[in-house]
Scaffold this motif. Structure first.
Motif, mmCIF file in Angstrom:
data_model
loop_
_atom_site.group_PDB
_atom_site.id
_atom_site.type_symbol
_atom_site.label_atom_id
_atom_site.label_comp_id
_atom_site.label_asym_id
_atom_site.label_seq_id
_atom_site.Cartn_x
_atom_site.Cartn_y
_atom_site.Cartn_z
ATOM 1 N N ASP A 144 0.832 -1.208 0.000
ATOM 2 C CA ASP A 144 0.000 0.000 0.000
ATOM 3 C C ASP A 144 0.864 1.255 0.000
ATOM 4 O O ASP A 144 0.515 2.263 -0.638
ATOM 5 N N ALA A 145 1.985 1.197 0.712
ATOM 6 C CA ALA A 145 2.867 2.371 0.787
ATOM 7 C C ALA A 145 3.487 2.681 -0.569
ATOM 8 O O ALA A 145 3.374 3.800 -1.080
ATOM 9 N N PRO A 154 4.078 8.955 -6.345
ATOM 10 C CA PRO A 154 3.496 9.890 -7.317
ATOM 11 C C PRO A 154 3.900 9.585 -8.760
ATOM 12 O O PRO A 154 3.119 9.818 -9.683
ATOM 13 N N THR A 155 5.110 9.060 -8.956
ATOM 14 C CA THR A 155 5.581 8.795 -10.323
ATOM 15 C C THR A 155 4.901 7.585 -10.944
ATOM 16 O O THR A 155 4.918 7.428 -12.169
ATOM 17 N N MET A 166 8.303 1.182 -7.748
ATOM 18 C CA MET A 166 7.410 0.591 -6.751
ATOM 19 C C MET A 166 7.918 -0.781 -6.312
ATOM 20 O O MET A 166 7.912 -1.116 -5.121
ATOM 21 N N ILE A 167 8.376 -1.568 -7.272
ATOM 22 C CA ILE A 167 8.866 -2.911 -6.948
ATOM 23 C C ILE A 167 10.163 -2.830 -6.144
ATOM 24 O O ILE A 167 10.331 -3.509 -5.120
ATOM 25 N N ASP A 168 11.090 -1.978 -6.593
ATOM 26 C CA ASP A 168 12.362 -1.825 -5.870
ATOM 27 C C ASP A 168 12.131 -1.247 -4.477
ATOM 28 O O ASP A 168 12.772 -1.656 -3.505
ATOM 29 N N PHE A 216 9.575 6.781 -1.832
ATOM 30 C CA PHE A 216 9.197 5.439 -1.376
ATOM 31 C C PHE A 216 7.682 5.313 -1.201
ATOM 32 O O PHE A 216 7.205 4.344 -0.622
ATOM 33 N N GLY A 217 6.923 6.267 -1.720
ATOM 34 C CA GLY A 217 5.475 6.205 -1.632
ATOM 35 C C GLY A 217 4.949 6.864 -0.386
ATOM 36 O O GLY A 217 5.547 7.788 0.153
#
Length: 688
Positions: free
Chosen positions: A550-551, A556-557, A563-565, A679-680
């Motif tokens: 979820d984080a 934003p990108t 997201m995976i990394d 990192f979200g």
């Protein structure tokens, strides 16, 4: 005392692909039914052939477990009035439990008295519970269904008999006009009806009538027979697991046999031969010293009598298929790739989107953009561009028209015959990959980029005409294609910001006049969200923590790789001693700045204490050395701010009465949050 219970559903021949999942479904739902009804049982042995689904349940309890339970009802003040008379609520509660108000007791919970009933329910005999299994039989689900006669009832195939035996006694049940009994059917041609004396006679009694009901035993027999034939002929047989499973579910009494075909057909590409044998005829192909031989192995549903006639018939059918293949192979080579590409102008990709030729033009543009993004140059860039120009040409060849499963495969073959570079030919075949959620990915970089470009075009185009998947409805397999993109991006560590890429693609399409008047802008946000969901799905498959998923999905990108990394980095540090303190500090920054973001320049003249200055210096240092891409170094740099952030919040009231000071502090936090957001949404992470 325990029992053995046999349940068999006898049907007309089911499709092979339905047999195994239907048997598992029957076993799972039967186990759930027995558990829900408090019946203890031992092993459930599963049996199946094309004509039957059966379960033999051993160590079945004689009756249900006795149940004793306390049931809580309404509060005493609701159950009785001031004079102690029972209310309608109390009476209704007891009636609902099959009891009376005389059975009520009271218990106090946290100072409040409640009505309670103590229920002692004697278990019923198992013979009275088992008839309810007919509802399990009725409600099995299948990919396709049919009804027969004048009934409205639907099933995978018509049901002809039901066996329901508890030891040696029939357990009555009925479905339409089929009443359960003890009579089952042997092999359609080699056996007879069988009257079972007791449940445990099932396997041996049917074996005597040429039916092997154990799928594992039947499959092993097929494998052994094929192995014996291969050894006798010095062949190697690719014992394809899926084909073996399919053949196993087509027969009740298997007999493997070898056949042959004219050696002249070996001039046809191996892929065509294999498809003709495997996909169309369910044969296993043979090789010797790594080369195809003009032979095959089939499996009949019967014994060895008249086997020569069976072999001759199968050879005749296969020869007809190979003759067609040889014709198409020769005819297809009379035209050039350019001829086929031109014909794609008349082939519709989708009536709301345009032709297959239009799609290839758009994919060329995407492929060129991707090549630039990953730094592909020289011959590799040229090969990708060429592959994108022609990659769908084989769809209009005769061979693919006859054998649709060879699309891509024949594209590669014909491209090589036409003198195309092997890298181009390989990409043409690979662009369909992955063809399933866990299917093989393209092996080459050019194939990967072409596959991504092709799938990305489909995604953007169908969203542009509002053909967006909803619920379980996904007729164009957009979820699978988007998930394939995620897997390929992850495997190749590509920067892949979905919103940014969409902007670049649409701009390039507009410049090249390739949009065909479609609106590729309105649903861009929906495409981004759709891809975020596929990243979540991928991370779930990698067993990432849900809160971390979820984080990072809040980046934003919306960069797939980032997201995976990011998830991997956060997972790796989640066991650090300071992880809780770091996440709490960074999360607090996010929560405040996201609620009240302020843009501008931090004014050090407005600082009121050293903690503000310390945070400003620390953030500046981190920012100067921050990697553009998500990295472990970036996480460690942010983690190093934990102490400074904690002190800052201790020493400062962010929402100061002085609006100028308040603005300055929010600007300071907003600058820091922009780094943390790499990192979200860290605030989503749960720490204890």
């Amino acid at each position: 005392m325990t029992h053995n219970y046999l349940l068999e559903i006898g049907l007309e021949d089911m499709p092979a692909h339905v047999v195994t999942p239907s048997l598992k479904q029957l076993a799972d739902k039967t186990a759930a039914y027995l558990t829900d009804n408090h019946i203890n049982f031992g092993k459930i042995t599963q049996y199946a052939t094309p004509r039957r689904l059966a379960l033999l349940i051993s160590d079945l309890a004689d009756k249900q477990d006795d149940i004793e339970e306390d049931v809580k009802g309404p509060a005493k003040k609701i159950a009785q009035d001031a004079e102690g008379n029972w209310s309608k609520a109390a009476i209704g509660f007891t009636h609902g439990q099959g009891m009376t108000v005389d059975d009520i007791t009271f218990r106090e919970i946290k100072g409040v008295e409640y009505v309670y009933l103590h229920k002692a329910i004697a278990g019923q005999p198992v013979s009275e519970i088992l008839p309810g299994l007919i509802d399990v039989v009725k409600h099995l689900t299948f990919p396709t269904r049919m009804h027969w006669g004048s009934t409205a009832f639907e099933y995978i195939r018509p049901i002809h008999w039901i066996v329901s035996l508890l030891d040696d006694q029939i357990v009555p049940m009925q479905l339409l006009d089929v009443e359960a009994g003890r009579v089952t059917e042997g092999h359609r041609f080699l056996g007879r009806q069988v009257t079972l004396k007791q449940a445990t006679d099932y396997v041996d009694a049917l074996y005597a009538e040429k039916v092997i009901v154990d799928p594992a035993q039947r499959k092993q027999l097929i494998a052994d027979q094929i192995d014996a034939i291969a050894k006798d002929n010095d062949w190697h047989i690719d014992l394809d697991a899926d084909l073996l499973e399919e053949v196993n579910n087509l027969v009740e009494w298997p007999t493997a046999f070898a056949g042959s075909f004219d050696a002249k057909y070996l001039a046809i590409p191996d892929a065509v031969l294999i498809t003709s044998m495997k996909e169309n005829q369910r044969y296993f192909y043979a090789t010797k010293n790594g080369e195809m031989v003009n032979a095959f192995i089939g499996v009949r549903n019967g014994n060895r009598e008249f086997l020569d006639n069976v072999i001759a018939g199968n050879e005749k059918v296969l020869t007809a298929r190979l003759e067609d293949a040889a014709f198409f192979y020769a005819e297809d080579q009379k035209k050039t790739i350019a001829d086929y590409v031109e014909r794609l102008r008349t082939v519709s990709f989708h009536d709301k989107i345009g032709s297959m030729h239009d799609k290839m033009m758009r994919v060329q543009t995407i492929a060129d953009l991707l090549a630039k993004r990953v730094g592909l140059d020289g011959a590799d860039r040229d090969h990708l561009h060429r592959a994108a120009e022609i990659y769908k040409f084989d769809l209009v060849t005769g061979m693919v028209g006859e054998f649709a499963e060879l699309q891509g495969v024949m594209g590669r073959q014909y491209a090589l015959l036409a003198g195309e570079d092997p890298a181009v030919a390989q990409a043409i075949e690979e662009h369909y990959q992955p063809i399933s959620a866990d299917g093989d990915l393209p092996a080459s970089q050019i194939g990967t980029l072409l596959a991504i470009a092709d799938k990305l075009d489909s995604l953007l185009s169908f969203f542009a005409v509002n053909l967006i998947p909803s619920g379980s409805n996904d007729p164009y397999a957009l979820r699978r294609q988007a998930y394939g993109i995620v897997r390929m991006v992850a495997a190749n560590h590509m920067a892949f910001s979905v919103p940014e890429l969409q902007e670049d693609i649409v701009e390039a399409w507009n410049e090249a006049n390739q949009t065909n008047g479609l609106d590729y802008v309105t649903n861009q946000g929906a495409v981004t969200d759709f891809m975020r969901d596929r990243v979540k799905q991928y991370l779930q498959s990698q067993k990432s923590r849900h809160d971390i998923i979820d984080a990072v999905s809040g980046m934003p990108t919306a960069d797939v790789s980032a997201m995976i990394d990011g998830a991997k980095i956060l997972e790796a540090h989640s066991h650090d001693d300071n992880f809780k303190a770091v996440i709490e500090a960074l999360g607090r920054v996010i929560r405040i700045s996201d609620k009240d973001p302020e843009n501008g320049v931090v004014d050090s003249r407005l600082f009121e204490n050293e903690s503000e200055e310390a945070l400003s210096r620390a953030v500046e240092t981190v920012s100067d050395n921050f990697d553009a891409q998500v990295s472990d170094a970036n996480y460690l740099a942010l983690a190093g701010l934990e102490g400074v952030i904690t002190t800052y919040f201790t020493d400062n009231m962010i929402m100061a009465e002085d609006l100028t000071v308040r603005h300055n502090r929010l600007v300071q936090l907003t600058h820091l949050a922009s780094l943390i957001h790499q990192f979200g949404n860290i605030a989503e992470i749960i720490v204890k």
